[in-house]
Design a protein around this motif. Structure first.
Motif, mmCIF file in Angstrom:
data_model
loop_
_atom_site.group_PDB
_atom_site.id
_atom_site.type_symbol
_atom_site.label_atom_id
_atom_site.label_comp_id
_atom_site.label_asym_id
_atom_site.label_seq_id
_atom_site.Cartn_x
_atom_site.Cartn_y
_atom_site.Cartn_z
ATOM 1 N N LEU A 115 -6.181 -59.488 -22.629
ATOM 2 C CA LEU A 115 -7.306 -60.207 -21.919
ATOM 3 C C LEU A 115 -7.219 -60.690 -21.224
ATOM 4 O O LEU A 115 -8.330 -61.093 -20.460
ATOM 5 N N ASP A 116 -6.499 -61.651 -21.411
ATOM 6 C CA ASP A 116 -7.687 -63.064 -20.384
ATOM 7 C C ASP A 116 -6.102 -63.010 -18.982
ATOM 8 O O ASP A 116 -7.333 -63.173 -18.012
ATOM 9 N N LYS A 117 -5.474 -62.458 -19.472
ATOM 10 C CA LYS A 117 -4.832 -61.891 -17.614
ATOM 11 C C LYS A 117 -5.269 -60.416 -17.115
ATOM 12 O O LYS A 117 -5.293 -60.201 -16.021
ATOM 13 N N THR A 118 -6.659 -59.422 -17.556
ATOM 14 C CA THR A 118 -7.087 -58.990 -17.000
ATOM 15 C C THR A 118 -8.646 -59.312 -16.949
ATOM 16 O O THR A 118 -9.058 -58.113 -15.820
ATOM 17 N N VAL A 119 -9.048 -60.183 -17.500
ATOM 18 C CA VAL A 119 -10.265 -60.632 -16.755
ATOM 19 C C VAL A 119 -10.971 -60.119 -15.653
ATOM 20 O O VAL A 119 -11.499 -60.073 -14.437
ATOM 21 N N PRO A 120 -9.681 -60.918 -14.324
ATOM 22 C CA PRO A 120 -10.398 -60.673 -12.865
ATOM 23 C C PRO A 120 -10.072 -59.755 -11.834
ATOM 24 O O PRO A 120 -10.181 -59.117 -11.410
#
Length: 204
Positions: free
Chosen positions: A41-46
């Motif tokens: 999920l953190d990698k999909t933020v940007p």
């Protein structure tokens, strides 16, 4: 007199047996899965555009599923009410000027610029929509949730609720003069913009 370990102490074999119990194994496995999931999920933020495209795909899959089975209108209605509540949170400021004392939003052009802070951030808005659609999709495989209703009445009621809610939200936006979108605002991406001297020379 036998010389053994003191009472209340555990040997290495006992500790290894406790560490390999099914409950401990499941706990470690669930913790590892949750960490990997949070990392994903953190990698999909940007990647905002790709996230919303995937969300639209999930919504489309759910709509096709409901159309094919011709049912689960109660589930769809509940999903629509939940998405409407998410939309209101996305469009509302974090600090409501009607509840809190003091100026929280600029009401004049000469006021100091303060960025709009949403009550529901964009990422949580996307994540909640995607998760709700996935849960509703899974519910369509359990016919206990397929309550027979006359769906046009639910549709008309939802449209009326959407119209009344959005009219109230737009009135609130007009009253306190804020726009919950950042379209057209200046972005700082690390690139140096043209200097004032260059801008003046280009005008000549």
């Amino acid at each position: 007199m036998e010389t053994g370990q003191p009472s209340g102490t555990l040997s290495g074999d006992d500790l290894s047996s406790l560490s390999s119990t099914p409950a401990t194994t499941i706990s470690r496995w669930s913790f590892a899965v949750s960490r990997r999931y949070q990392h994903f999920l953190d990698k999909t933020v940007p990647h905002i555009l790709y996230r919303w495209i995937s969300c639209l795909v999930v919504v489309l899959i759910y709509a096709i599923r409901v159309y094919l089975v011709q049912g689960f209108y109660i589930v769809t209605y509940g999903l629509g009410i939940y998405l409407l509540n998410l939309l209101i949170g996305f469009l509302s400021p974090q600090i409501d000027p009607e509840i809190h004392d003091g100026p929280t939003l600029p009401t004049r052009g000469s006021d100091e610029f303060r960025p709009f802070v949403r009550r529901l951030p964009e990422f949580k808005f996307w994540y909640s929509i995607t998760k709700a659609c996935c849960i509703a999709f899974v519910m369509t495989f359990f016919f206990v949730f397929d309550v027979p209703v006359f769906w046009p009445i639910l549709l008309i009621y939802w449209v009326m609720l959407f119209f009344l809610t959005m009219r109230r939200q737009i009135s609130h936006m007009i009253k306190y003069r804020y726009v919950p979108f950042s379209t057209g605002k200046q972005r700082y991406d690390g690139k140096k913009g043209p200097s004032t001297e260059t801008a003046d020379l280009s005008k000549e």
